[in-house]
Design an enzyme around this catalytic site. Structure first.
Site, short mmCIF file in Angstrom:
data_model
loop_
_atom_site.label_atom_id
_atom_site.label_comp_id
_atom_site.label_asym_id
_atom_site.label_seq_id
_atom_site.Cartn_x
_atom_site.Cartn_y
_atom_site.Cartn_z
N CYS A 1 0.82 -1.31 0.01
CA CYS A 1 0.17 0.08 -0.05
C CYS A 1 0.78 1.13 0.09
CB CYS A 1 -1.03 0.14 1.10
SG CYS A 1 -0.19 0.32 2.74
N HIS B 1 -2.00 1.62 7.37
CA HIS B 1 -2.53 1.42 5.77
C HIS B 1 -2.60 2.71 5.38
CE1 HIS B 1 -3.99 -0.08 2.23
NE2 HIS B 1 -5.43 0.27 2.55
N ASP C 1 -7.94 3.15 -3.53
CA ASP C 1 -7.05 2.46 -2.85
C ASP C 1 -6.58 1.28 -3.81
OD1 ASP C 1 -5.68 0.71 -1.26
OD2 ASP C 1 -7.08 0.43 0.09
#
Length: 290
Positions: A73, A112, A127
């Site tokens: 991420c 995250h 995302d």
């Protein structure tokens, strides 16, 4: 590495996007989001081939665009944030806390990295760096109701007391608003800076409580499914459709160590600069509760 020239056109070519990109629009946002997931693997192979992950944008650009790699991420969403900004979108970096699948508890802040885009007076969650539960097109932050994406359904539940948002899904099913919802991660809309994620980025490369330290993995969204390498396995997932009788199909191929480089090159387009050490260790439950 700071001398790397970062070009929007080359990035768009890397993700297979060839449409007009001169005016920010919801159609453009959705398209580059999906194309990114279909082209850039979610992977942690740097950690398992003698390297360390850097959050320097030119380094990420060189890795993902020039070397045609992927990342987790902190990498994928950081570079995607740069792309969206260059395309004229208003982007805010957000901090997410992932719900641990072992303990059912949440990770720490900066666990995250996710993105919020403001467009035409509305807000969208983006995302491109999460893996299996991830959504393929941006989710609206203007509603708490179900948002369907193919056979899946998501919702963004809001806690009015804390202003915390909870991303939830019904896994690989869609049983309507009254179905059973599972939490994926939580976040607020407080703006963050990329450098604030550096400590957690190092944690995920070194902690036995992190999947990225414990397992060498690489996955890529495919039209109608997903391809996943983990440890010494290659897993092919086909999403429910008429052809599958409405069920999720999964096949697993066991791999010998010497097969893995060819599998990564053939299926993910990845050629590592150093030998990979396959890893599939058990994850240690984290001791800290958030």
């Amino acid at each position: 590495m700071s001398s790397v020239q970062m070009e929007v056109g080359r990035y768009l070519s890397r993700i297979g996007f060839a449409g007009p990109s001169d005016v920010p629009s919801l159609e453009l946002l959705r398209s580059v989001h999906t194309r990114h997931l279909l082209s850039v693997p979610f992977e942690d192979l740097t950690v398992h081939s003698g390297g360390r992950v850097s959050l320097d944008l030119p380094v990420l650009y060189d890795k993902i665009v020039n070397q045609r790699r992927g990342g987790f991420c902190f990498e994928n969403n950081s570079l995607f944030s740069w792309l969206l900004t260059q395309l004229g979108f208003r982007v805010t970096v957000l901090s997410g806390q992932v719900r641990n699948s072992i303990t059912g508890l949440y990770g720490p802040p900066y666990d995250h990295l996710i993105l919020m885009v403001r467009l035409d007076g509305k807000r969208w969650l983006c995302d491109v760096g999460f893996g299996v539960p991830g959504f393929s097109v941006p989710l609206s932050l203007e509603t708490c109701g179900p948002q369907e994406q193919g056979h899946r359904v998501y919702r963004l539940r809001r806690d009015s007391d804390s202003d915390m948002r909870f991303l939830e899904w019904q896994k690989e099913e869609n049983r309507g608003e009254d179905g059973e919802w599972t939490e994926i991660y939580k976040f607020t809309l407080e703006p963050r800076r990329l450098e604030e994620f550096a400590e957690m980025c190092q944690y995920h490369q070194s902690s036995p409580s992190s999947i990225f330290f414990c397992k060498s993995l690489c996955m890529l969204l495919k039209p109608g499914g997903r391809l996943t390498y983990i440890g010494r396995r290659l897993i092919t997932t086909t999403f429910p459709s008429e052809a599958t009788g409405g069920v999720l199909e999964t096949t697993t191929r066991e791999l010998e160590d010497e097969e893995i480089p060819a599998v990564l090159a053939q299926h993910f387009g990845i050629v590592l600069p150093s030998p990979l050490i396959p890893k599939d260790d058990t994850i240690t439950p984290p001791p800290v509760i958030y």
